[in-house]
Design an enzyme around this catalytic site. Structure first.
Site, short mmCIF file in Angstrom:
data_model
loop_
_atom_site.label_atom_id
_atom_site.label_comp_id
_atom_site.label_asym_id
_atom_site.label_seq_id
_atom_site.Cartn_x
_atom_site.Cartn_y
_atom_site.Cartn_z
CG ASP A 1 20.14 31.43 -14.61
OD1 ASP A 1 20.72 31.41 -13.52
OD2 ASP A 1 20.54 30.79 -15.62
CE1 TYR B 1 23.92 28.75 -20.19
CE2 TYR B 1 22.34 30.37 -19.40
CZ TYR B 1 22.97 29.16 -19.27
OH TYR B 1 22.66 28.35 -18.21
CE LYS C 1 23.74 29.60 -14.64
NZ LYS C 1 23.06 30.32 -15.73
CG HIS D 1 28.07 27.75 -16.33
ND1 HIS D 1 27.84 28.41 -17.52
CD2 HIS D 1 26.99 26.96 -16.14
CE1 HIS D 1 26.66 28.03 -18.01
NE2 HIS D 1 26.14 27.15 -17.20
#
Length: 274
Positions: free
Chosen positions: A50, A55, A80, A110
């Site tokens: 994931d 990120y 996401k 998200h």
């Protein structure tokens, strides 16, 4: 849920199956840290990875998947949509470029910035374009799920939520299940905060397991898919070793009692995007 083993899955509304356990890479640095942790996880038998656009480590995740030698079709890959951007379909194409893969298994909004519905048509367009097999949401409350259901052509497959005995969002999990959505737990260890709790420690000692294993096992027994994050090999190993024991009713009740949310149907206490 399938048999109680390390390859256990939950069936999603789109007909695919999501592993009940995987690796999250939130706060893992782009480069060797993310690459190494994903490679270790895949080598150990993890099959759910994931990540997210926010990120900024998708390229590292993609490199690790290619280097692992595990066939892409055996891996359930989630990223996401960052809702500060405008077009979920266009951003999915960019994610696929960074990840170096032809498709996503799951693509989530998200968080519901600017409301829970505006991005959904673009998410559905990503499915129609063949960019992702499934779409879903993250950090959506029960009320936001209900609002989204009024406009969706494709129902969300997953809602990824903050979930642990201390954030036992039972009302939200019930709302997900009622809508045919699988709830997925992030931060099941409270980013480490919950590991020193005396109740958790007592149950860990009684079951001859670690506090982290107890917290993960609790979330799995609640029917969720669980994605603890770690960049340390020994913890990646430890977190995966949760399929050889079961918490009894007394232990589950003691953990349930740690909840600080009144078993809420809200996704978060503090919505940073509001």
């Amino acid at each position: 849920m399938t048999a109680n083993n390390s390859q256990a899955t939950r069936e999603l509304s789109n007909g695919t199956a999501i592993p009940v356990f995987g690796l999250g890479v939130w706060q893992a640095a782009d480069g060797p840290e993310t690459e190494q942790s994903v490679e270790w996880a895949l080598e150990l038998g993890y099959r759910l990875i994931d990540t997210a656009q926010a990120y900024q480590n998708e390229a590292s995740v993609g490199r690790a998947i290619r280097n692992s030698g595990v066939p892409r079709e055996e891996i359930f890959l989630t990223t996401k949509f960052y809702p500060g951007n405008e077009d979920p379909r266009a951003e999915a194409e960019k994610s696929l470029e960074r990840l170096g893969t032809d498709y996503l298994d799951l693509y989530l909004i998200h968080w519901p910035q600017s409301g829970p519905t505006w991005a959904w048509p673009g998410m559905e367009a990503a499915v129609e374009a063949g960019l992702t097999k499934g779409i879903g949401i993250s950090n959506f409350s029960a009320a936001e799920i209900q609002e989204l259901s009024k406009i969706s052509q494709i129902q969300p497959a997953v809602n990824q939520i903050q979930f642990s005995p201390f954030e036992y969002r039972a009302g939200l999990v019930e709302a997900c299940e009622a809508a045919g959505i699988v709830a997925q737990a992030y931060s099941p260890l409270g980013t480490g905060r919950h590991l020193d709790d005396p109740v958790v420690a007592r149950i860990a000692s009684a079951t001859d397991h670690t506090p982290a294993q107890v917290l993960i096992r609790w979330a799995i027994q609640k029917g969720l898919s669980v994605i603890p994050k770690s960049v340390h090999r020994e913890r990646i190993v430890e977190n995966f070793a949760v399929f050889d024991f079961e918490l009894d009713a007394e232990a589950v009740a003691a953990l349930d009692a740690l909840d600080t949310t009144n078993q809420t149907a809200e996704a978060l206490a503090n919505k940073w995007w509001s």
